[in-house]
Design an enzyme around this catalytic site. Structure first.
Site, short mmCIF file in Angstrom:
data_model
loop_
_atom_site.label_atom_id
_atom_site.label_comp_id
_atom_site.label_asym_id
_atom_site.label_seq_id
_atom_site.Cartn_x
_atom_site.Cartn_y
_atom_site.Cartn_z
CB SER A 129 -19.64 12.50 10.37
OG SER A 129 -20.53 13.25 11.17
CE LYS A 183 -16.50 14.65 9.72
NZ LYS A 183 -15.88 15.53 10.68
CG HIS A 186 -20.31 16.64 7.72
ND1 HIS A 186 -19.89 16.91 9.02
CD2 HIS A 186 -21.24 15.66 7.82
CE1 HIS A 186 -20.54 16.14 9.86
NE2 HIS A 186 -21.36 15.37 9.17
CG ASN A 187 -16.86 18.99 10.42
OD1 ASN A 187 -17.55 18.02 10.13
ND2 ASN A 187 -15.79 18.90 11.17
CD GLU A 190 -20.77 19.15 13.42
OE1 GLU A 190 -20.00 19.46 14.36
OE2 GLU A 190 -20.61 18.12 12.73
#
Length: 470
Positions: A129, A183, A186-187, A190
């Protein structure tokens, strides 16, 4: 010929920048790309101090690398990853390491781990990222795979990662697809924070008629407070950019409101439902992007499904103060949902995640970096088994203190007819999580009534069924 420390397959912006980052830190690196121009341009970008080699031959590429070989793939997720692996396999040997640095769906990573393990090759899924700038000067990286094999990668990854208080924003996360899973979540976080910012912008602009310049100033002020984050920072910058095509006003006002997505937010929501991890704010953010695609229908609906918001005199400073606290409240709830999903997934998939380490490597380099991540790290440091950040005493007290603002902000969006799915979901999640009693007893009774699905009682052990019509 010199043996190179590390190899990269895929010399697009991200792959090339990561290799240049490694070269800056004294590592010799080789790159492979089927496009001769990309292979050649890699060497042209290198400085005199760099040791970099570009090639279009898989055989030559593999032969350049010191053993055990460390190779990263930065190609589109899906079939291209498998195609690259198959092109390299004839030249790889037992003990070599292949790292997928793209946003691959975690079940695909599990499959590749098993397939390559049978050949004695270590496969890592690693989320990266920070975008192209992060890749060049310091990303946040989330690797998962064989722990002992990670030692071959660790010195390189720690050198090129972003640093916070001298600590690298990379760590070994766990076995199998742990890196890709982290990840993915994480997205998802986001997605939700981006939508939350958009909702605040919409309420200010359409709801209360606040000028673009004032909104820009508010977001900039927020970013200089406890709300500091990369996404707020870039939003403040976006609200400064003039349109160069027309020369009239902000570029933002000329951008289509039909949002795109690459799927990682959807994967987060889908898997959260599979493992029964409630993430309503992330779900809402994904759905809002989907709704945005129905532009033609929305234009028609706007003409008939009307709402006249009540007129009112609003002090902008008072409004801003309310929304600032509402933003904080919602942001903490978004992270709490994502981190709770990681906690549940770690048990479900035997990842062995350390949530303090996750919070630590997200503090710098990555898209969702924010000041509050240090608070999360401290919360997990106090209690490594904390199931939900809402149960941390310090964070819980901050939410209790800001909940009035969040509730008032929801009322504002309803009164103004402004959609605010993430804001509303954050409040609903907070109220659901803090409710000792939920009305789901009625749902259990309904299920038993129409389907004889049975229920449990609060006053005695056992499973019961009632003939409701008798």
């Amino acid at each position: 010929m010199k043996e190179f420390d590390f190899g990269m397959v895929g010399l697009g912006v991200m792959g090339r920048n990561l290799l240049l980052n490694m070269a800056d830190h004294g590592f010799s690196v080789a790159g492979l790309d089927l496009d001769p121009e990309k292979a050649a341009s890699l060497e042209k970008e290198a400085s005199e101090e760099h040791t970099i080699k570009g090639t279009t031959s898989a055989q030559e590429f593999v032969s350049l690398l010191q053993k055990p070989r460390a190779i990263m793939l930065l190609v589109p997720a899906g079939k291209p990853v498998d195609a690259v692996i198959n092109s390299l396999l004839p030249y790889l040997e037992e003990g070599d390491i292949v790292v997928d640095g793209g946003n691959s769906y975690f079940p695909d990573t599990n499959r590749r781990v098993e397939e390559l393990d049978a050949k004695g090759i270590h496969f890592f899924g690693m989320g990266i990222s920070g975008g192209e700038k992060g890749a060049r000067f310091g990303p946040s990286m989330m690797p998962g795979g064989n722990e002992s094999a990670y030692e071959r990668l660790r010195p390189i990854f720690e050198a090129i990662a972003a640093k916070v208080n001298g600590e690298p924003c990379v760590t070994y996360l766990g076995s199998g697809s742990a890196g890709n899973y982290v990840k993915m979540v994480h997205n998802g976080i986001e997605y939700a924070i981006m939508e939350l910012i958009a909702e605040m912008y919409d309420l200010l602009k359409r709801g209360y008629g606040v000028s673009d310049a004032k909104i820009q100033q508010l977001f900039e002020d927020w970013n200089n407070s406890e709300l500091a984050s990369f996404l707020l920072e870039i939003t403040a910058d976006i609200l400064k950019k003039e349109d160069e095509v027309t020369g009239k006003g902000l570029l933002l006002n000329y951008i289509s409101d039909t949002a795109k997505a690459k799927g990682t937010g959807k994967w987060t929501s889908q898997n959260a439902m599979d493992i029964q991890a409630p993430v309503p704010a992330i779900d809402a953010a994904v759905q809002m992007r989907d709704i945005s695609k129905y532009k033609e229908e929305r234009v028609k609906a706007a003409k008939s499904l009307t709402w006249e918001a009540p007129a009112e005199d609003t002090d902008v400073d008072t409004l801003a103060a309310t929304l600032k606290d509402a933003f904080y409240f919602s942001m903490i709830n978004i992270y709490a949902q994502g981190m709770a999903q990681l906690t549940i997934a770690s048990k479900e998939y035997n990842y062995g995640l350390n949530l303090e380490e996750v919070a630590k490597i997200w503090r710098g380099g990555c898209i969702i970096r924010a000041a509050c991540l240090e608070d999360f790290r401290k919360a997990y440091q106090k209690d490594q088994h904390l199931p939900n950040l809402l149960l941390d005493e310090t964070l819980g007290a901050s939410l209790v203190a800001t909940q009035t603002a969040a509730r008032n902000a929801v009322k504002m969006t309803v009164d103004k007819g402004i959609p605010a799915s993430v804001l509303m979901s954050a409040v609903a999640y907070f109220d659901s999580y803090r409710s000792e009693i939920l009305p789901t007893n009625l749902i259990q009774a309904q299920r038993d009534f129409f389907g004889a699905h049975k229920y449990e009682r609060t006053d005695k052990e056992g499973i019961f069924h009632t003939e409701w019509n008798s």
